[in-house]
Design a protein around this motif. Structure first.
Motif, short mmCIF file in Angstrom:
data_model
loop_
_atom_site.label_atom_id
_atom_site.label_comp_id
_atom_site.label_asym_id
_atom_site.label_seq_id
_atom_site.Cartn_x
_atom_site.Cartn_y
_atom_site.Cartn_z
N LEU A 40 0.83 -1.20 0.00
CA LEU A 40 0.00 0.00 0.00
C LEU A 40 0.87 1.25 0.00
O LEU A 40 2.04 1.22 0.39
CB LEU A 40 -0.91 0.01 1.24
N ALA A 41 0.27 2.34 -0.44
CA ALA A 41 0.96 3.62 -0.38
C ALA A 41 1.25 3.97 1.08
O ALA A 41 0.43 3.70 1.97
CB ALA A 41 0.11 4.71 -1.03
N THR A 42 2.41 4.52 1.32
CA THR A 42 2.78 4.90 2.68
C THR A 42 2.33 6.32 2.98
O THR A 42 2.24 7.17 2.09
CB THR A 42 4.30 4.81 2.88
N ALA A 43 2.05 6.54 4.24
CA ALA A 43 1.68 7.89 4.70
C ALA A 43 2.90 8.54 5.32
O ALA A 43 3.74 7.88 5.93
CB ALA A 43 0.54 7.81 5.71
N GLU A 44 3.01 9.83 5.16
CA GLU A 44 4.11 10.59 5.74
C GLU A 44 3.56 11.55 6.79
O GLU A 44 2.55 12.22 6.58
CB GLU A 44 4.88 11.37 4.67
N ASP A 45 4.25 11.58 7.93
CA ASP A 45 3.91 12.52 8.99
C ASP A 45 5.19 13.28 9.33
O ASP A 45 6.18 12.68 9.74
CB ASP A 45 3.39 11.78 10.22
N LEU A 46 5.17 14.59 9.12
CA LEU A 46 6.38 15.39 9.34
C LEU A 46 6.77 15.46 10.80
O LEU A 46 7.93 15.79 11.12
CB LEU A 46 6.18 16.80 8.78
N ASP A 47 5.83 15.16 11.72
CA ASP A 47 6.18 15.15 13.13
C ASP A 47 7.03 13.93 13.46
O ASP A 47 7.09 12.97 12.68
CB ASP A 47 4.92 15.16 14.00
N VAL A 48 7.68 13.95 14.62
CA VAL A 48 8.55 12.84 15.03
C VAL A 48 8.15 12.36 16.41
O VAL A 48 7.32 12.96 17.09
CB VAL A 48 10.04 13.28 15.02
N GLY A 49 8.80 11.25 16.83
CA GLY A 49 8.55 10.72 18.17
C GLY A 49 7.12 10.26 18.32
O GLY A 49 6.51 9.69 17.41
N VAL A 50 6.54 10.53 19.48
CA VAL A 50 5.18 10.09 19.76
C VAL A 50 4.17 10.78 18.85
O VAL A 50 3.09 10.25 18.57
CB VAL A 50 4.83 10.36 21.25
N ASN A 51 4.52 11.97 18.33
CA ASN A 51 3.62 12.69 17.44
C ASN A 51 3.68 12.20 16.00
O ASN A 51 2.91 12.62 15.16
CB ASN A 51 3.94 14.19 17.46
N GLY A 52 4.64 11.32 15.70
CA GLY A 52 4.80 10.82 14.35
C GLY A 52 3.82 9.71 14.01
O GLY A 52 2.93 9.35 14.79
N MET A 53 4.03 9.18 12.82
CA MET A 53 3.16 8.11 12.31
C MET A 53 3.17 6.91 13.27
O MET A 53 4.23 6.41 13.64
CB MET A 53 3.67 7.70 10.93
N LYS A 54 1.97 6.42 13.65
CA LYS A 54 1.87 5.34 14.63
C LYS A 54 1.43 4.03 13.98
O LYS A 54 2.09 3.00 14.13
CB LYS A 54 0.90 5.72 15.75
N GLU A 55 0.30 4.03 13.26
CA GLU A 55 -0.21 2.77 12.71
C GLU A 55 -1.22 3.05 11.60
O GLU A 55 -1.69 4.18 11.42
CB GLU A 55 -0.86 1.93 13.80
N TYR A 56 -1.53 1.95 10.87
CA TYR A 56 -2.57 1.99 9.84
C TYR A 56 -3.78 1.17 10.30
O TYR A 56 -3.64 0.20 11.04
CB TYR A 56 -2.05 1.41 8.52
N GLU A 114 14.80 2.25 9.56
CA GLU A 114 14.75 3.61 10.10
C GLU A 114 13.50 3.86 10.93
O GLU A 114 13.27 4.97 11.40
CB GLU A 114 14.81 4.61 8.95
N GLY A 115 12.68 2.83 11.11
CA GLY A 115 11.47 2.96 11.92
C GLY A 115 10.27 3.47 11.16
O GLY A 115 9.21 3.72 11.75
N LYS A 116 10.39 3.64 9.84
CA LYS A 116 9.27 4.14 9.06
C LYS A 116 8.22 3.05 8.87
O LYS A 116 8.54 1.91 8.52
CB LYS A 116 9.76 4.63 7.70
N LYS A 117 6.96 3.39 9.10
CA LYS A 117 5.86 2.43 9.01
C LYS A 117 5.40 2.27 7.56
O LYS A 117 5.26 3.25 6.83
CB LYS A 117 4.68 2.89 9.86
N TYR A 118 5.18 1.04 7.15
CA TYR A 118 4.53 0.79 5.87
C TYR A 118 3.64 -0.44 6.04
O TYR A 118 3.80 -1.22 6.97
CB TYR A 118 5.55 0.61 4.74
N ALA A 119 2.69 -0.58 5.12
CA ALA A 119 1.68 -1.63 5.29
C ALA A 119 1.37 -2.29 3.96
O ALA A 119 1.69 -1.77 2.88
CB ALA A 119 0.41 -1.04 5.89
N GLU A 120 0.75 -3.45 4.06
CA GLU A 120 0.28 -4.18 2.88
C GLU A 120 -0.99 -4.92 3.24
O GLU A 120 -1.25 -5.21 4.43
CB GLU A 120 1.35 -5.16 2.39
N ILE A 121 -1.81 -5.14 2.27
CA ILE A 121 -3.00 -5.96 2.52
C ILE A 121 -2.69 -7.38 2.06
O ILE A 121 -2.02 -7.59 1.05
CB ILE A 121 -4.25 -5.40 1.80
#
Length: 517
Positions: free
Chosen positions: A204-220, A237-244
């Motif tokens: 799936l397309a990944t979402a980007e959140d410019l915030d970091v830490g607890v304010n950053g991307m958490k889950e789909y 690097e800790g970046k979240k991505y998902a697939e169905i």
């Protein structure tokens, strides 16, 4: 001032007095100092008296008592202040009380012409010497300043004169939840064969959140449906991505089209989210997905490589025949930045550069690559690209402080100036050495990384030489080495160190007697 607008401060400050005698200068540096700064020796006529005993700490931790000293003194103060404030504070908001934290009164700030020295193009803070406070000068956007880098901070120096003091101040910018997760597209479209096997994965397309830490991307979160479940992953690097993942076979005759919704949420309070629609069209008859011959590809590229420089080739095969075996390659949703640096040939799988690569900005890239056949089945692989540094940055010399003229009776070791030398390259390419050209009564000394002091090396005599042009050269260890130089004009001022002299020791004259008055 609202206390919530004031940054928290961690104080790390050390002070020391260095007593110099003409024949035996004392040199000792407290191991707790993070920043050992060079100093300017201020001298004036007369003898100042000091207490009967002084405590001196040696580097080994021993404490000795010294007897009464009558001598000229040089006072050297260094400190490292650290403040923490949230981003987006209003202009004029208080960062910290510098005078109070450094133990200085307002008169000292004013008389010492306290000022901020920063090498940055934008000065985010301002010093108010009349109040002794550090305040926000420009709006600070943590995402614009540091991007994904954590912690986010910038450092500058505060200089005072007479006597000279140099204090390093670091301001850490903490994140607030001011950005929502976003997708680069409003919808995703999949064409999937009804013969797709249970367990088939679709990135799936990944979402980007410019915030970091607890304010950053958490889950789909995927809406409830009968055919697909959501699997979430994190890269190195800790970046979240998902697939169905297909959990129940598709039936085109029963349901030729599925509409799903994917929601990306962050961990801030209040929580922010972004949504993308997923449109699944069910196709007939393609029962084999492409398979990459490697799950991970590794490659290297030299910084400053020309456009269209070859990086690597990926390959996937499909067991089907005809049009169903034709495989096309494409990157997963790249950020605009990565999309400007690399491209992949959709037919051959060749990856090449398309933009300027700078080692000082990015040392490694991680790209997700997909192979898709005509029936919509896909496989995923990863390409890790290491950037190789070249010596493309010469050292940069910055003058922090410089004093001219200097008294001719200044003793050896008198500090004339403070310079900062940096090289943006890494490894040997970033190792810098400094020297003075020619035979002059001055030398370079360093006690702190990147900082050098220009000091006298012997007694000066204005009657012999009244001024010097000193060339300081900084050279890195690259191949070939790069260098930079700075010329300092130092004038020697006079002191009353020569008594009048008659041209003759005896003068004789004859006077005739009986002269008229």
């Amino acid at each position: 001032m609202d206390p919530s607008c004031t940054g928290t401060m961690q104080r790390m400050q050390n002070e020391k007095n260095i007593l110099d005698e003409p024949d035996s200068p004392l040199e000792c540096v407290d191991s707790s100092l993070r920043n050992i700064l060079v100093f300017f020796l201020a001298m004036s006529f007369g003898i100042k008296q000091y207490p009967e005993s002084l405590k001196w700490r040696f580097c080994c931790g021993q404490i000795l008592l010294h007897l009464i000293f009558f001598c000229y003194i040089c006072h050297f103060v260094t400190g490292h202040m650290r403040y923490s404030i949230p981003e987006e504070m209003k202009k004029g908001s208080l960062i910290g009380n510098v005078a109070q934290d450094l133990g200085l009164d307002l008169k000292r700030l004013l008389s010492g012409r306290a000022r901020i020295v920063s090498g940055e193009s934008i000065q985010y803070t301002e010093l108010k010497p009349d109040k002794g406070i550090l305040a926000v000068k420009e709006r600070i956007d943590r995402e614009q300043l540091c991007g994904d880098t954590t912690p986010c901070s910038f450092t500058f120096e505060m200089i005072l004169e007479n006597p000279m003091e140099l204090h390093q101040i670091t301001v850490e910018i903490t994140d607030i939840n001011d950005n929502s997760p976003t997708f680069k597209r409003d919808s995703m479209h999949f064409e999937i064969s009804e013969t797709a096997s249970v367990g088939a994965r679709f990135p799936l397309a990944t979402a980007e959140d410019l915030d970091v830490g607890v304010n950053g991307m958490k889950e789909y979160i995927l809406n409830d449906n009968d055919n697909f479940v959501l699997k979430q992953h994190s890269n190195a690097e800790g970046k979240k991505y998902a697939e169905i993942v297909l959990q129940k076979p598709l039936d085109r005759e029963t349901n030729p089209r599925l509409s799903l919704k994917l929601v990306a949420v962050d961990g801030g309070t209040p929580q922010r989210s972004g949504t993308v629609n997923i449109d699944v069209v069910v196709l007939d008859a393609n029962d084999n997905a492409p398979v990459f011959n490697q799950t991970l590809y590794k490659a290297t590229v030299t910084e400053n490589a020309l456009k269209n420089t070859y990086v690597t080739t990926v390959n996937a095969s499909d067991a089907d025949v005809g049009s169903n075996s034709v495989v096309t390659y494409y990157f997963s949703d790249l950020s605009n930045y990565l999309g400007d640096l690399f491209k992949i040939d959709e037919k051959s799988g060749v990856v090449v550069t398309t933009g300027f690569i700078d080692f000082e900005k990015d040392k490694k890239f991680e790209l997700q690559i997909h192979a898709k056949d005509q029936g919509g089945l896909t496989d995923t692989s990863k390409v890790i690209i290491e950037v190789v540094d070249v010596n493309d940055n010469a050292p940069a010399i910055s003058v922090m402080s410089f004093t001219s003229p200097v008294l001719e009776d200044s003793p050896p070791g008198t500090t004339i100036g403070i310079i900062n030398v940096k090289d943006l390259d890494s490894g040997d390419n970033g190792q810098v050495s400094c020297r003075i050209e020619g035979n002059v009564p001055f030398k370079i000394r360093t006690n702190l990384k990147h900082y050098y002091s220009l000091i006298t090396d012997s007694v000066l005599d204005r009657e012999m030489v009244s001024q010097y042009n000193i060339t300081v050269v900084a050279t890195d260890s690259g191949a070939p080495p790069l260098s930079a130089q700075r010329i300092f004009n130092i004038k020697v001022s006079d002191v009353n160190d020569n008594a009048p002299l008659f041209s003759n020791t005896v003068y004789s004259a004859f006077i005739t007697e009986n002269n008229s008055p």
